[in-house]
Scaffold this active site. Structure first.
Site, PDB file in Angstrom:
ATOM      1  N   ASP A 130      71.964  72.949  15.576  1.00 45.19           N
ATOM      2  CA  ASP A 130      72.200  72.219  16.825  1.00 45.19           C
ATOM      3  C   ASP A 130      71.935  70.725  16.657  1.00 45.19           C
ATOM      4  O   ASP A 130      71.614  70.033  17.625  1.00 45.19           O
ATOM      5  CB  ASP A 130      71.337  72.777  17.956  1.00 45.19           C
ATOM      6  CG  ASP A 130      69.841  72.654  17.674  1.00 45.19           C
ATOM      7  OD1 ASP A 130      69.469  72.374  16.512  1.00 45.19           O
ATOM      8  OD2 ASP A 130      69.037  72.846  18.606  1.00 45.19           O
TER       9      ASP A 130
ATOM     10  N   ASP B   1      56.586  75.367  12.123  1.00 43.88           N
ATOM     11  CA  ASP B   1      56.515  73.907  12.279  1.00 43.88           C
ATOM     12  C   ASP B   1      55.121  73.451  12.697  1.00 43.88           C
ATOM     13  O   ASP B   1      54.610  72.448  12.182  1.00 43.88           O
ATOM     14  CB  ASP B   1      57.584  73.409  13.256  1.00 43.88           C
ATOM     15  CG  ASP B   1      57.635  74.200  14.548  1.00 43.88           C
ATOM     16  OD1 ASP B   1      56.969  75.249  14.654  1.00 43.88           O
ATOM     17  OD2 ASP B   1      58.362  73.775  15.471  1.00 43.88           O
TER      18      ASP B   1
END
Length: 443
Positions: free
Chosen positions: A209, A287
């Site tokens: 994305d 992350d």
């Protein structure tokens, strides 16, 4: 003329291959010199058949000729393929590229978004060389429509499919986070494919994305040598967490920073780092795991003033967290900056730290009210000081920058300092002078 010349080469190749084939057949059928004819008892000549050793010699000779034939065929094919490179009539045409520079693959992490097309279209539009920047799309989820989109690009991209699509056993309280577990599994598998199976030495990771800027490839190409030579760096990111329009200097597209916060969203690492991280790769929330002190180990990333990526994916496992308030307004760079022609040595730790501290702490201190109400005089920069977790969060939130901290590190921060533009003036939201380390309880 070119068609005629190509036909001549083809005919020559055909005749050459045919002649060699005939030669092999003749040699195969010819009696070896070891055969002899001896007179028989009735005056007839009796043919003495070759021994097994003689037959073996003939077979070995035939195999040798066959191998030589294949080698000659390959040489001729190579000559035909590269003819355009030395044909004078083609001197103005694009030449084949043989990489003399490091190859930097682009790994696209994909799942079930058919809008991966937007990501791939921009990568292909701005990519200066297919040889230097191979695009590898790793797809999880097994989504057929997304697979068809990726397949439509043919040999412009390499399409990998993560084979394990099963659910991951999780503790009851984490069932709603199943997507995060699968993402972490996919990252591990995909990075292993890049570094272990395909043997690349570095990689740039983007999600499906993300849209990239015109100088996206130039940016990473220029910073790879710094990442290789400076052990205090562990990644290069294309992303500025506070890079919204109005919060960055539009005239400083070439401005780069060191940051203690792992930004992600278009980031480059080296194989050596993956070899360090892979054995302890987390089951989920990779992350945030990267932002923990045990992984960061006081190393920094490079990030730009103006982002080289833009996210257009509101829907995902994070359910649009931060998207409507921050991410959709990130400014994507549109100016091509020739980073490979710029001296980037100022980003080396020993140089950068001293210059950064001097600029931040020589800036005049101002109050939050002055900044918020636009009462600052002069060009700046200015320093806005915080001393507690709460004071940081209040000022950051009310000034429009991201206020969350991970293991005490603010987004886009370096040594506790967050740089941004407010009403056209540079502001450094900074801890007091003498800062030494992050407080990991500030999270």
């Amino acid at each position: 003329m070119l068609r005629k010349r190509g036909s001549v080469i083809f005919c020559g190749t055909f005749l050459f291959v045919t002649w060699n084939a005939i030669l092999v057949l003749l040699l195969w059928g010819r009696p070896p010199s070891s055969q002899t004819e001896e007179p028989g008892g009735g005056g007839e000549k009796v043919v003495v058949r070759p021994t097994n050793d003689a037959v073996g010699a003939v077979l070995r000779m035939a195999d040798a000729f066959e191998a030589e034939l294949e080698r000659q065929k390959k040489i001729l094919v190579d000559i035909q393929y590269h003819q355009s490179l030395w044909d004078p009539s083609n001197k103005d045409r694009p030449k084949a590229v043989f990489p003399s520079q490091p190859v930097i693959p682009i790994l696209v992490i994909a799942c079930n978004r058919v809008t991966v097309r937007r990501c791939l279209d921009k990568l292909l539009e701005h990519r200066p060389s297919a040889e230097l920047y191979p695009i590898i799309v790793s797809q999880d989820c097994g989504h057929a429509d997304t697979a068809e989109v990726i397949k439509s690009y043919g040999n412009k991209v390499t399409h990998l499919k993560q084979p394990d699509l099963s659910d991951i056993p999780v503790q009851p309280g984490h069932k709603k986070f199943q997507g995060y577990y699968k993402i972490s599994r996919h990252y591990r598998w995909a990075l292993n494919q890049v570094f272990k199976t395909l043997s690349h030495s570095s990689v740039v990771i983007v999600e499906d994305d993300l849209e990239v800027a015109p100088d996206f490839f130039e940016y990473f190409r220029a910073l790879l040598p710094l990442l290789q030579s400076d052990p205090s760096l562990w990644c290069v990111s294309a992303w500025n967490d506070n890079g919204r329009d109005g919060y960055v200097d539009p005239g400083k597209a070439n401005l780069l920073y060191r940051t203690d916060f792992f930004p992600g969203l278009g980031w480059m690492i080296r194989k050596e780092l993956w070899e360090e991280l892979e054995p302890k790769w987390p089951a989920s929330f990779w992350d945030d795991w990267m932002r923990q002190p045990d992984q960061r180990r006081n190393r920094a990333c490079i990030r730009p003033e103006i982002s080289r990526t833009l996210t257009f994916g509101r829907q995902g496992v994070s359910l649009g967290q931060f998207y409507d308030k921050y991410l959709r307004y990130i400014k994507l760079n549109t100016e091509f900056v020739p980073f490979t022609k710029i001296d980037l040595s100022y980003l080396k730790e020993e140089i950068y730290r001293e210059n950064f501290k001097k600029e931040v702490y020589s800036a005049p201190v101002v109050t939050y009210e002055d900044v918020k109400q636009g009462q600052l005089k002069g060009q700046g920069p200015y320093r806005l000081q915080y001393s507690t977790k709460d004071s940081f969060k209040v000022m950051a939130k009310n000034l429009g920058i991201m206020d969350d901290l991970k293991s005490g590190v603010p987004r886009a921060g370096y040594r506790g300092v967050v740089s941004f533009i407010s009403r056209g003036r540079r502001i450094y939201l900074a801890p007091p002078p003498g800062w030494t380390q992050y407080d990991t309880t500030w999270s």
